[in-house]
Each structure stands twice: as structure tokens, then as C-alpha cells.
Design a protein around this motif. Structure first.
Motif, PDB file in Angstrom:
ATOM      1  N   VAL A   1      12.199   8.147 -20.084  1.00 42.71           N
ATOM      2  CA  VAL A   1      13.213   8.529 -19.094  1.00 42.71           C
ATOM      3  C   VAL A   1      13.509   7.330 -18.200  1.00 42.71           C
ATOM      4  O   VAL A   1      12.601   6.739 -17.620  1.00 42.71           O
ATOM      5  N   ILE A   2      14.786   6.981 -18.123  1.00 43.58           N
ATOM      6  CA  ILE A   2      15.216   5.899 -17.238  1.00 43.58           C
ATOM      7  C   ILE A   2      15.925   6.529 -16.044  1.00 43.58           C
ATOM      8  O   ILE A   2      16.872   7.307 -16.216  1.00 43.58           O
ATOM      9  N   GLY A   3      15.475   6.236 -14.843  1.00 37.29           N
ATOM     10  CA  GLY A   3      16.126   6.743 -13.642  1.00 37.29           C
ATOM     11  C   GLY A   3      17.085   5.714 -13.086  1.00 37.29           C
ATOM     12  O   GLY A   3      16.786   4.522 -13.076  1.00 37.29           O
ATOM     13  N   LEU A   4      18.259   6.156 -12.645  1.00 39.42           N
ATOM     14  CA  LEU A   4      19.216   5.269 -11.967  1.00 39.42           C
ATOM     15  C   LEU A   4      19.451   5.809 -10.577  1.00 39.42           C
ATOM     16  O   LEU A   4      19.895   6.947 -10.415  1.00 39.42           O
ATOM     17  N   THR A   5      19.137   5.005  -9.583  1.00 40.45           N
ATOM     18  CA  THR A   5      19.261   5.479  -8.214  1.00 40.45           C
ATOM     19  C   THR A   5      19.943   4.414  -7.368  1.00 40.45           C
ATOM     20  O   THR A   5      20.114   3.271  -7.818  1.00 40.45           O
ATOM     21  N   GLY A   6      20.350   4.788  -6.183  1.00 46.65           N
ATOM     22  CA  GLY A   6      21.063   3.845  -5.321  1.00 46.65           C
ATOM     23  C   GLY A   6      22.023   4.588  -4.416  1.00 46.65           C
ATOM     24  O   GLY A   6      22.302   5.772  -4.633  1.00 46.65           O
ATOM     25  N   ALA A   7      22.543   3.893  -3.447  1.00 43.50           N
ATOM     26  CA  ALA A   7      23.374   4.496  -2.406  1.00 43.50           C
ATOM     27  C   ALA A   7      24.617   5.172  -3.001  1.00 43.50           C
ATOM     28  O   ALA A   7      25.046   4.827  -4.105  1.00 43.50           O
TER      29      ALA A   7
ATOM     30  N   GLY B   1      15.322  14.441  -1.597  1.00 46.57           N
ATOM     31  CA  GLY B   1      14.560  13.717  -2.616  1.00 46.57           C
ATOM     32  C   GLY B   1      15.420  13.150  -3.721  1.00 46.57           C
ATOM     33  O   GLY B   1      14.950  12.388  -4.556  1.00 46.57           O
ATOM     34  N   GLY B   2      16.696  13.506  -3.740  1.00 45.62           N
ATOM     35  CA  GLY B   2      17.610  12.897  -4.702  1.00 45.62           C
ATOM     36  C   GLY B   2      17.730  13.628  -6.022  1.00 45.62           C
ATOM     37  O   GLY B   2      18.503  13.231  -6.885  1.00 45.62           O
ATOM     38  N   LEU B   3      16.947  14.711  -6.220  1.00 44.59           N
ATOM     39  CA  LEU B   3      17.011  15.466  -7.469  1.00 44.59           C
ATOM     40  C   LEU B   3      17.206  16.943  -7.167  1.00 44.59           C
ATOM     41  O   LEU B   3      17.142  17.370  -6.014  1.00 44.59           O
TER      42      LEU B   3
ATOM     43  N   THR C   1      14.478   7.118   1.680  1.00 43.52           N
ATOM     44  CA  THR C   1      13.191   7.758   1.415  1.00 43.52           C
ATOM     45  C   THR C   1      13.229   8.705   0.226  1.00 43.52           C
ATOM     46  O   THR C   1      12.228   9.315  -0.107  1.00 43.52           O
ATOM     47  N   GLU C   2      14.411   8.818  -0.405  1.00 42.31           N
ATOM     48  CA  GLU C   2      14.512   9.795  -1.482  1.00 42.31           C
ATOM     49  C   GLU C   2      14.062   9.166  -2.786  1.00 42.31           C
ATOM     50  O   GLU C   2      14.860   8.670  -3.567  1.00 42.31           O
ATOM     51  N   ASP C   3      12.765   9.207  -3.015  1.00 35.49           N
ATOM     52  CA  ASP C   3      12.227   8.484  -4.160  1.00 35.49           C
ATOM     53  C   ASP C   3      11.578   9.417  -5.181  1.00 35.49           C
ATOM     54  O   ASP C   3      10.703   9.013  -5.921  1.00 35.49           O
ATOM     55  N   ASP C   4      12.030  10.682  -5.229  1.00 42.03           N
ATOM     56  CA  ASP C   4      11.477  11.632  -6.202  1.00 42.03           C
ATOM     57  C   ASP C   4      11.652  11.168  -7.639  1.00 42.03           C
ATOM     58  O   ASP C   4      10.905  11.575  -8.522  1.00 42.03           O
ATOM     59  N   ILE C   5      12.647  10.334  -7.862  1.00 41.23           N
ATOM     60  CA  ILE C   5      12.948   9.897  -9.218  1.00 41.23           C
ATOM     61  C   ILE C   5      11.726   9.246  -9.868  1.00 41.23           C
ATOM     62  O   ILE C   5      11.522   9.347 -11.079  1.00 41.23           O
ATOM     63  N   ALA C   6      10.878   8.640  -9.066  1.00 36.57           N
ATOM     64  CA  ALA C   6       9.682   7.997  -9.624  1.00 36.57           C
ATOM     65  C   ALA C   6       8.777   9.013 -10.308  1.00 36.57           C
ATOM     66  O   ALA C   6       8.023   8.667 -11.214  1.00 36.57           O
ATOM     67  N   GLY C   7       8.878  10.281  -9.886  1.00 38.79           N
ATOM     68  CA  GLY C   7       8.034  11.311 -10.477  1.00 38.79           C
ATOM     69  C   GLY C   7       8.499  11.766 -11.851  1.00 38.79           C
ATOM     70  O   GLY C   7       7.710  12.297 -12.626  1.00 38.79           O
TER      71      GLY C   7
END
Ligand SMILES: Nc1nc2c(ncn2[C@@H]2O[C@H](COP(=O)(O)OP(=O)(O)OP(=O)(O)O)[C@@H](O)[C@H]2O)c(=O)[nH]1
Ligand SMILES: [Mg+2]
Length: 232
Positions: free
Chosen positions: A39-45, A109-111, A139-145
Motif C-alpha cells: 500500500v502506497i499512501g499519498l498525503t499532503g496539503a 487523521g486524514g482517513l 498532525t493527520e498522520d493516520d496514513i502511516a498505519g
């Protein structure tokens, strides 16, 4: 499995009723031994170019793998926006690409609440899963999970780059992607600026930095190769 069948199963993994729970259990048992895709997560503003980049990158990926894209939207606005627009422009290949939007439902958390469950399913049905978070802040770093590898997208010269470096999302980034590098001069300047600050923020750990433009195609084959390499 057809895209329609996948879409129905995703809905089963999103629903909150006893019948869906029973079917989920059956599907989980059936897929227990299936290979598990990365799984590749793409995050950002917000507006950094996540959806557009996914749309432009996907043709480089479906050549090698069957790809599922899960895009988490800020609200119930489930149009899919730029992503689905890009998908509509993609030539053929639909059986190698599945695209789904999820409303975050105001979840921090972004998800979305069910993103983890849906990702569980998709990684057993496809060869690669891409997850776009809602436009995140600091602070929304749920994607790491849920992701094995997180791409943090940044725009060139977006004010004080250092503000990103203290942020939680920066901590979970495995690679940085500088979007909208349509012109060489912009790309070079932004790349140099970011490279020096990344060195300061993550001493001892090399964080790859990719400069791309979804508009011109710059850097897309290289980014696709990097994504495939980390998810081999
Ligand atoms: N010039 C240029 N504009 C781009 C590029 N990629 C995206 N954009 C523009 O940036 C804007 C935002 O792009 P999106 O892909 O919707 O950004 P996003 O990060 O998915 O946005 P949210 O999902 O709302 O957080 C759109 O107007 C795009 O056309 C690029 O490579 N070059
Ligand atoms: Mg988007």
C-alpha cells in the motif's frame, strides 16, 4: 472479479449492519491465504496535487500491476473530482484499475473510519493499492498505519518549507514529492531549497525527493519506478 463485483464488496466492508458483518467474515475467511499487495499512501496539503498526480501516475503502474486507488474525500462530496476526471481520460485498461472514493465523514487523521478495512480487502484483490488522504495539516498522520510507504507531496516554494518539517506528517514520510514542477527553473530552485531543509530535518536518514509535474509528465516514470521498487 469485475469492477462492479469489487465495488459491491467494498460497500460490504463499509457498511455497518449484521448482514454486511456476516459477509465480511466470509470474505475474510475466503481471502485469508491470498497474497497481500503493498500500500502506497499519498498525503499532503489540500490542493497540492494528490489526485492529479495519481491520475497521471497510474498508467505507468498498471503496465506492471493491477492497481486499486482509494481516495478519501473531506466530506460526502463523492464526485471523485480530479481523480475520476483523469481516470475517465485513461485509455482502456479499466480491468487493471479500480478507483473508489470514500467520504472521511469528518473523521480526524486524514482517513475514513472504514479505510483500514477497505484497504485490507483491496490489497488481497489487486497488485498495488494507492491511498489518497484528505488534504492534511500537520498532525493527520493516520496514513502511516495503513500504508507500507508514504509519499508526502509538497508544492514548490510553498511559503516556509520548514513548517512541514516539524509536523507529524513529515515524520511518517518515506519520500517527498515536489509537485507542479512544470518548468525546469522552478523545479531546480524548489528542489535545492527542499533538499537542504530535508537534510537538516532528518539527519542520518535519507529521504528521497522526487520532482514531478502531472501536467508535463516530468519525473513520472522515475516516480513510478521508485514506487514499484519499494513495493516489490
Ligand atoms: N501547473 C500544475 N498544476 C497542477 C499539477 N498537478 C495538479 N495541479 C493543479 O492543482 C490543483 C489541485 O489539484 P488536485 O489534484 O485536485 O489536488 P489534491 O491534493 O488532490 O486536492 P484535495 O484532494 O482537494 O486535497 C488543480 O487545479 C490541478 O489542476 C501540475 O503538475 N502542474
Ligand atoms: Mg484530491
Amino acid at each position: 472479479m469485475t469492477a462492479g463485483e469489487v465495488a459491491r464488496l467494498v460497500t460490504v466492508f463499509e457498511r455497518d449492519d449484521p448482514a454486511a458483518a456476516r459477509e465480511r467474515d466470509a470474505v475474510r475467511a475466503r481471502l485469508a491465504q491470498a497474497p497481500v499487495a503493498p500500500v502506497i499512501g499519498l498525503t499532503g496539503a489540500p490542493g497540492v496535487g494528490k489526485s492529479t498526480l495519481i491520475g497521471a501516475l497510474v498508467p505507468h503502474l498498471t503496465v506492471h500491476r493491477r492497481v486499486a486507488v482509494l481516495a478519501v474525500d473531506p466530506s460526502s462530496r463523492v464526485s471523485g473530482g480530479a481523480l475520476l476526471g483523469d481516470r475517465a481520460r485513461m485509455p482502456g485498461g479499466d480491468d487493471r484499475l479500480f478507483v473508489r472514493s470514500q467520504a472521511s465523514g469528518g473523521q480526524p487523521g486524514g482517513l475514513a473510519a472504514t479505510t483500514g478495512d477497505v484497504v485490507w480487502l483491496l490489497r488481497r484483490l489487486f497488485g498495488l493499492v494507492l491511498v489518497e488522504t484528505v488534504g492534511v495539516g500537520q498532525t493527520e498522520d493516520d496514513i502511516a498505519g495503513v500504508a507500507n510507504h508514504v509519499l508526502l507531496l509538497l508544492q514548490p516554494l510553498a511559503g516556509d518549507v520548514l513548517q512541514h518539517l516539524k509536523a507529524g506528517v513529515m515524520e511518517v514520510a518515506d519520500a517527498l514529492v515536489l509537485t507542479k514542477c512544470d518548468e525546469q527553473s522552478l523545479a531546480s530552485r524548489a528542489h535545492a531549497e527542499l533538499a537542504s531543509t530535508v537534510g537538516l530535518a532528518r539527519p542520518g536518514r535519507r529521504v528521497p525527493l522526487h520532482a514531478v509535474s502531472a501536467r508535463t509528465g516530468r519525473g513520472l516514470p522515475e516516480l513510478a519506478a521508485a514506487v514499484l521498487a519499494v513495493s516489490a
